[in-house]
Scaffold this motif. Structure first.
Motif, PDB file in Angstrom:
ATOM      1  N   PHE A   1      -4.424   1.020  -1.613  1.00  0.00           N
ATOM      2  CA  PHE A   1      -3.723  -0.279  -2.378  1.00  0.00           C
ATOM      3  C   PHE A   1      -3.228  -0.271  -4.278  1.00  0.00           C
ATOM      4  O   PHE A   1      -3.208   0.495  -4.704  1.00  0.00           O
ATOM      5  CB  PHE A   1      -4.795  -1.121  -3.142  1.00  0.00           C
ATOM      6  CG  PHE A   1      -4.721  -2.642  -3.816  1.00  0.00           C
ATOM      7  CD1 PHE A   1      -4.821  -3.080  -4.084  1.00  0.00           C
ATOM      8  CD2 PHE A   1      -4.428  -3.422  -2.662  1.00  0.00           C
ATOM      9  CE1 PHE A   1      -4.474  -3.885  -5.499  1.00  0.00           C
ATOM     10  CE2 PHE A   1      -3.909  -5.077  -3.770  1.00  0.00           C
ATOM     11  CZ  PHE A   1      -4.113  -4.758  -4.767  1.00  0.00           C
TER      12      PHE A   1
ATOM     13  N   GLN B   1       0.934   5.054   1.447  1.00  0.00           N
ATOM     14  CA  GLN B   1       0.190   6.042   1.959  1.00  0.00           C
ATOM     15  C   GLN B   1       0.819   7.839   2.413  1.00  0.00           C
ATOM     16  O   GLN B   1       2.027   7.951   2.734  1.00  0.00           O
ATOM     17  CB  GLN B   1      -0.178   5.892   3.697  1.00  0.00           C
ATOM     18  CG  GLN B   1      -0.771   6.297   4.328  1.00  0.00           C
ATOM     19  CD  GLN B   1      -1.287   5.679   5.904  1.00  0.00           C
ATOM     20  OE1 GLN B   1       0.050   5.040   6.845  1.00  0.00           O
ATOM     21  NE2 GLN B   1      -2.545   5.862   6.682  1.00  0.00           N
TER      22      GLN B   1
ATOM     23  N   LEU C   1       3.607   0.583   2.516  1.00  0.00           N
ATOM     24  CA  LEU C   1       3.148  -0.632   3.901  1.00  0.00           C
ATOM     25  C   LEU C   1       3.180  -1.963   2.739  1.00  0.00           C
ATOM     26  O   LEU C   1       2.865  -2.000   2.163  1.00  0.00           O
ATOM     27  CB  LEU C   1       2.391   0.395   4.063  1.00  0.00           C
ATOM     28  CG  LEU C   1       1.307   1.025   5.439  1.00  0.00           C
ATOM     29  CD1 LEU C   1       0.499   1.317   5.126  1.00  0.00           C
ATOM     30  CD2 LEU C   1       2.671   1.427   6.088  1.00  0.00           C
TER      31      LEU C   1
ATOM     32  N   GLU D   1      -3.668  10.224   5.056  1.00  0.00           N
ATOM     33  CA  GLU D   1      -4.432   9.775   3.750  1.00  0.00           C
ATOM     34  C   GLU D   1      -5.137   8.614   4.212  1.00  0.00           C
ATOM     35  O   GLU D   1      -3.432   7.853   4.832  1.00  0.00           O
ATOM     36  CB  GLU D   1      -4.404  10.496   2.545  1.00  0.00           C
ATOM     37  CG  GLU D   1      -3.882  11.628   2.193  1.00  0.00           C
ATOM     38  CD  GLU D   1      -3.778  12.062   0.577  1.00  0.00           C
ATOM     39  OE1 GLU D   1      -3.441  13.067   0.746  1.00  0.00           O
ATOM     40  OE2 GLU D   1      -3.762  10.076   0.021  1.00  0.00           O
ATOM     41  N   ALA D   2      -5.604   7.771   4.004  1.00  0.00           N
ATOM     42  CA  ALA D   2      -5.807   6.304   4.151  1.00  0.00           C
ATOM     43  C   ALA D   2      -4.814   5.854   3.295  1.00  0.00           C
ATOM     44  O   ALA D   2      -4.743   6.388   2.056  1.00  0.00           O
ATOM     45  CB  ALA D   2      -7.018   5.872   3.489  1.00  0.00           C
ATOM     46  N   PRO D   3      -4.870   4.624   3.502  1.00  0.00           N
ATOM     47  CA  PRO D   3      -3.664   3.653   2.598  1.00  0.00           C
ATOM     48  C   PRO D   3      -4.532   3.758   0.747  1.00  0.00           C
ATOM     49  O   PRO D   3      -5.476   2.931   0.822  1.00  0.00           O
ATOM     50  CB  PRO D   3      -3.192   2.904   3.315  1.00  0.00           C
ATOM     51  CG  PRO D   3      -3.524   2.719   4.985  1.00  0.00           C
ATOM     52  CD  PRO D   3      -4.425   4.071   5.059  1.00  0.00           C
TER      53      PRO D   3
ATOM     54  N   TYR E   1       0.881  -0.995  -0.069  1.00  0.00           N
ATOM     55  CA  TYR E   1      -0.222   0.142  -0.040  1.00  0.00           C
ATOM     56  C   TYR E   1       1.199   1.509   0.206  1.00  0.00           C
ATOM     57  O   TYR E   1       1.661   1.487   0.394  1.00  0.00           O
ATOM     58  CB  TYR E   1      -1.091  -0.432   1.085  1.00  0.00           C
ATOM     59  CG  TYR E   1      -1.570  -1.399   1.155  1.00  0.00           C
ATOM     60  CD1 TYR E   1      -1.826  -2.135   1.806  1.00  0.00           C
ATOM     61  CD2 TYR E   1      -3.293  -1.019   0.143  1.00  0.00           C
ATOM     62  CE1 TYR E   1      -2.624  -3.396   2.165  1.00  0.00           C
ATOM     63  CE2 TYR E   1      -4.489  -1.685   0.611  1.00  0.00           C
ATOM     64  CZ  TYR E   1      -3.925  -3.204   1.260  1.00  0.00           C
ATOM     65  OH  TYR E   1      -4.791  -3.537   1.557  1.00  0.00           O
TER      66      TYR E   1
END
Lengths: 115, 110
Positions: free
Chosen positions: B45, B37, B87, B41-43, B35
């Motif tokens: 894909f 990020q 990540l 912010e959100a991860p 991921y």
């Protein structure tokens, strides 16, 4: 992929209060998860939200502190109860998309600050 | 339990290539995710590998060796917008929860 929304996007809450976070998906999904990301840290799974039964919690997380509902295949809520400053985090829901080889996607997150 | 290791930070110049390694030790294995990020912010894909080999998606490629417990994410033709945390996450069952590494902060310089 599934489109995921969360409400609220952010909130500032007082110590001792509770906040319920909503997660809505635009399609039916079997698996929904709730994660926490504390400042400067990676993601930690809180629980798996099971439709029609009690959520499955990870070590260190309990139902009294983080009650979860999953009334149907497109919606879930996470409540952060009796909040303390240590609960200040980003809370994220994610879903597993079986139509896309079990890929997992995240909602935009809820940024919670507890004062 | 699971142990997932990735470097803390990497710096590279615009236009270059960077390879982020991830090693894991798990009781079971059913897929490895990468991921991206950005701060606040959100991860997002990037990739999912469940079989050995290389998966290419534009400027990003991901490689998996299950026998070695090893994966890497390759970022080519780096752009300033690629500055983010990357990540690595492992899933240990057919469905279900992901265990995340601590993340690698990539800094792209002009």
């Amino acid at each position: 992929s599934a489109v995921i929304s969360q409400k609220p996007s952010r909130d500032i809450c007082q110590r001792g209060t509770s906040l319920t976070i909503q997660c809505q998906v635009d399609s039916q999904v079997t698996m929904m998860f709730w994660y926490r990301q504390q400042p400067g840290q990676s993601l930690t799974l809180i629980a798996t939200a099971n439709q029609g039964s009690e959520a499955t919690y990870e070590s260190g997380f309990v139902i009294d502190k983080f009650p979860i509902s999953r009334p149907n295949l497109t919606f879930s809520t996470l409540t952060v109860s009796n909040m303390s400053p240590e609960d200040s985090s980003i809370y994220l829901c994610s879903v597993e998309d079986r139509e896309r080889a079990y890929e997992q996607y995240f909602g935009p997150g809820t940024r919670l600050t507890v004062t | 339990g699971q142990n997932i290791d990735q470097p803390t930070e990497m710096t590279a110049t615009e236009g270059a290539i960077v390879q982020i390694n991830c090693t894991y030790q798990t009781s079971g294995f059913n897929g490895l995710f990468w991921y991206q990020q950005h701060a606040g912010e959100a991860p997002t894909f990037l990739s999912y590998n469940v079989l050995d080999g290389l998966e290419e998606k534009g400027r990003f490629s991901s490689f998996l060796s299950r026998s070695k417990g090893y994966s890497y994410l390759l970022l080519k033709e780096l752009q300033m917008k690629d500055s983010a945390s990357y990540l690595c996450a492992v899933r240990d069952r057919v469905w279900g929860k992901l265990q995340f590494g601590a993340g690698t902060q990539v800094v792209v310089t002009p």
